[in-house]
Write a protein that holds these residues in place. Structure first.
Motif, PDB file in Angstrom:
ATOM      1  N   TYR A  41       0.826  -1.210   0.000  1.00  0.00           N
ATOM      2  CA  TYR A  41       0.000   0.000   0.000  1.00  0.00           C
ATOM      3  C   TYR A  41       0.862   1.263   0.000  1.00  0.00           C
ATOM      4  O   TYR A  41       0.639   2.194  -0.780  1.00  0.00           O
ATOM      5  N   LEU A  42       1.859   1.291   0.893  1.00  0.00           N
ATOM      6  CA  LEU A  42       2.671   2.496   1.036  1.00  0.00           C
ATOM      7  C   LEU A  42       3.515   2.782  -0.203  1.00  0.00           C
ATOM      8  O   LEU A  42       3.706   3.945  -0.585  1.00  0.00           O
ATOM      9  N   LEU A  43       4.008   1.722  -0.852  1.00  0.00           N
ATOM     10  CA  LEU A  43       4.850   1.903  -2.035  1.00  0.00           C
ATOM     11  C   LEU A  43       4.034   2.174  -3.295  1.00  0.00           C
ATOM     12  O   LEU A  43       4.303   3.125  -4.045  1.00  0.00           O
ATOM     13  N   LYS A  44       3.007   1.339  -3.528  1.00  0.00           N
ATOM     14  CA  LYS A  44       2.329   1.351  -4.818  1.00  0.00           C
ATOM     15  C   LYS A  44       1.061   2.190  -4.855  1.00  0.00           C
ATOM     16  O   LYS A  44       0.607   2.575  -5.932  1.00  0.00           O
ATOM     17  N   ALA A  45       0.481   2.457  -3.688  1.00  0.00           N
ATOM     18  CA  ALA A  45      -0.736   3.268  -3.661  1.00  0.00           C
ATOM     19  C   ALA A  45      -0.451   4.676  -3.124  1.00  0.00           C
ATOM     20  O   ALA A  45      -0.897   5.669  -3.691  1.00  0.00           O
ATOM     21  N   ALA A  46       0.309   4.740  -2.008  1.00  0.00           N
ATOM     22  CA  ALA A  46       0.598   6.045  -1.403  1.00  0.00           C
ATOM     23  C   ALA A  46       1.871   6.677  -1.959  1.00  0.00           C
ATOM     24  O   ALA A  46       2.155   7.853  -1.668  1.00  0.00           O
ATOM     25  N   THR A  49      -6.763   6.339   2.943  1.00  0.00           N
ATOM     26  CA  THR A  49      -6.652   6.592   1.505  1.00  0.00           C
ATOM     27  C   THR A  49      -5.286   7.208   1.215  1.00  0.00           C
ATOM     28  O   THR A  49      -4.635   7.754   2.119  1.00  0.00           O
ATOM     29  N   PRO A  50      -4.825   7.132  -0.031  1.00  0.00           N
ATOM     30  CA  PRO A  50      -3.537   7.751  -0.382  1.00  0.00           C
ATOM     31  C   PRO A  50      -3.484   9.241  -0.095  1.00  0.00           C
ATOM     32  O   PRO A  50      -2.396   9.813   0.020  1.00  0.00           O
ATOM     33  N   LEU A  72      -7.916  -9.258  -4.889  1.00  0.00           N
ATOM     34  CA  LEU A  72      -8.685  -8.014  -4.951  1.00  0.00           C
ATOM     35  C   LEU A  72      -7.860  -6.840  -5.492  1.00  0.00           C
ATOM     36  O   LEU A  72      -8.399  -5.959  -6.172  1.00  0.00           O
ATOM     37  N   SER A  73      -6.576  -6.826  -5.211  1.00  0.00           N
ATOM     38  CA  SER A  73      -5.739  -5.698  -5.620  1.00  0.00           C
ATOM     39  C   SER A  73      -5.128  -5.878  -6.996  1.00  0.00           C
ATOM     40  O   SER A  73      -4.635  -4.919  -7.587  1.00  0.00           O
ATOM     41  N   SER A  95      -3.594  -1.305  -9.839  1.00  0.00           N
ATOM     42  CA  SER A  95      -3.567   0.159  -9.807  1.00  0.00           C
ATOM     43  C   SER A  95      -3.613   0.617  -8.356  1.00  0.00           C
ATOM     44  O   SER A  95      -3.960  -0.148  -7.459  1.00  0.00           O
ATOM     45  N   PRO A  96      -3.263   1.876  -8.075  1.00  0.00           N
ATOM     46  CA  PRO A  96      -3.373   2.389  -6.703  1.00  0.00           C
ATOM     47  C   PRO A  96      -4.774   2.216  -6.126  1.00  0.00           C
ATOM     48  O   PRO A  96      -4.929   1.909  -4.938  1.00  0.00           O
ATOM     49  N   GLN A  97      -5.786   2.399  -6.983  1.00  0.00           N
ATOM     50  CA  GLN A  97      -7.167   2.241  -6.514  1.00  0.00           C
ATOM     51  C   GLN A  97      -7.459   0.786  -6.121  1.00  0.00           C
ATOM     52  O   GLN A  97      -8.096   0.512  -5.103  1.00  0.00           O
TER      53      GLN A  97
END
Length: 481
Positions: free
Chosen positions: A305-310, A366-367, A434-435, A446-448
């Protein structure tokens, strides 16, 4: 120097024979702490060196996975048997043997020149770790006065967290300065000191009458736990549709049924299954599995999450990820004191509720939230875990019969391991699908999509933690213990 003799210890077998003082008790606990630090440091340190070790040992990534699996399989398969054997043969003797095995295996890992030998010696490390982990809490319980038990468990929890948190950092320093071999050779001085302190200051009762060892039970349990561990590990790659995975999980169920029936029929079983009729013990062990199923996701999923979304950098992610373990280290000692003062059951219940709240809050991130938005959410979860671990250990070990302490200490450790394995695989699969990280999702990673998968997993975690809290609701436990 304070020389007050210990007047009361849990279990009259130790109270009648113990002639030490509080200073000697502190040294004994320090020795146990060093062994736990060494073992947990080694558990988390290996992942840092995998890329370098693959190149140095001229092997493949698939083979390198066994650098971790060999250790994990042996530890999981033997930890319960190790605890019970301590009750039968003598806890101090097997605990010290565990330190020797782990230390020698560390030396052999450090001088290995092939992947095959390294895997073999990692398995040997797993055997030593099983003996140390299964018997450390049981010995600490025997040595510690009841009124100080929560404080002692808090110290051991702090040391465990320090070992886990320090692994990546210490591993990185050793790897870059001295090479990957140093990550294992560093255990040798720890092992020597832990053995010396344990040999001199641990006063464990002598086994007056040895019972027969249930060799068949050990084999059945080891095979059952190995099937579960190996099957769940394979789920990460092939999911539940793989026939081998389904076969291994079926073998696990069949093996468990056969093991329980066998144990009920023999005179001197490895595990007296009647002990699980105590609801306080059985519910606490099951709750431990559930809690660590949740907690492991706070380790394996946030980097995605932190690398690829945020879109944080690797350095930022490393610093962010250290916050939870450091908070746990800072508060662990207070958890024991609070558990002693307010009642372990009450503190443990509030802790699991806190974990549930933290997971629900994490499912809303959320990002657009900044670093503080992540830190306060993970901080709630870390706070809950900190005030769960120590009281949970205290509740189980405090009521454990004197001849079953090694067994229940082993079961506590096994519960944590099974929870971590289950959470890593099941929650990992849910997140991957899911991701889109798995590559099978049409929406892609995707980040979403990553944020969506992250939200769903932590919402599931919130429900799991809430269910765990219901299991250990203090009034319910009091009525049914």
């Amino acid at each position: 120097m304070k020389t007050e003799t210990l007047a009361y210890l849990p279990g009259t077998d130790v109270a009648e024979n113990y002639t030490g003082n509080f200073s000697e008790l502190k040294i004994a606990i320090a020795g146990i702490s060093i062994s736990l630090f060494m073992m947990n440091l080694d558990t988390s340190i290996v992942s840092v060196g995998l890329p370098t070790m693959i190149k140095s040992l001229k092997t493949t990534f698939a083979s390198a996975q066994w650098f971790v699996l060999a250790y994990l399989l042996v530890l999981t398969a033997l930890i319960t048997a190790a605890g019970r054997l301590g009750d039968i043969i003598g806890k101090k003797k097997l605990y010290l043997a565990g330190i020797v095995i782990f230390t020698v295996a560390s030396l052999l890992c450090g001088i290995s020149n092939s992947a095959a030998l390294f895997i073999l010696f990692r398995g040997l490390q797993g055997l030593g770790a099983a003996l140390i982990l299964a018997l450390s809490m049981a010995i600490a319980t025997e040595l510690t006065p009841k009124k100080m038990l929560g404080k002692t468990m808090g110290v051991l929890s702090t040391i465990t967290a320090l070992g886990i948190a320090g692994g990546p950092t210490i591993g990185g320093i050793l790897l870059s300065t001295f090479g990957w071999q140093s990550m294992f050779l560093v255990n040798i001085p720890f092992g020597i000191v832990a053995y010396g302190l344990g040999y001199k200051y641990i006063n464990s009762p002598t086994i007056k009458k040895r019972m027969p060892i249930d060799k068949v039970g050990i084999i059945l349990l080891a095979a059952t736990l190995s099937s579960y561990c190996f099957g769940m590990t394979m789920i990460e790659k092939s999911y539940f549709g793989n026939p081998i995975v389904l076969t291994l999980l079926a073998v696990t169920i069949i093996g468990l049924v056969v093991f329980i029936r066998f144990e009920k029929r023999i005179a001197h079983p490895l595990i007296n299954v009647a002990i699980f009729k105590n609801r306080l013990i059985s519910k606490n062990l099951f709750t431990t599995v559930l809690v660590y199923t949740v907690i492991i996701t706070t380790v394996i999923l946030p980097p995605f999450y932190l690398l690829k979304a945020a879109n944080y950098s690797l350095v930022q992610v490393g610093l962010i990820m250290s916050f939870g373990p450091l908070l746990t280290v800072a508060l662990s000692i207070y958890a024991g004191k609070i558990a002693d003062g307010y009642g372990a059951k009450n503190v443990m219940f509030c802790a699991v509720i806190t974990i549930a709240i933290g997971c629900f809050c994490m499912s809303t991130i959320t990002p657009a939230d900044n670093i503080v938005g992540y830190l306060w959410r993970i901080g709630i979860i870390a706070l809950g875990l900190n005030f769960f671990k120590t009281p949970n250990n205290t509740v189980v070990m405090e009521i454990a019969p004197a001849d079953q302490r090694g067994l229940l200490s082993g079961f506590l450790s096994l519960s944590r391991i099974l929870g971590q394995i289950t959470g890593t695989t099941v929650m990992g699969v849910i997140f991957a699908v899911l991701s889109g990280v798995s590559g099978t999702s049409k929406i892609g990673s995707s980040p979403q999509a990553i944020t969506y998968g992250f939200h769903v997993v932590f919402l599931i975690n919130a429900f799991i933690a809430s269910f765990a809290a219901l299991l250990i609701y203090p009034k319910f436990l009091k009525q049914n213990a």
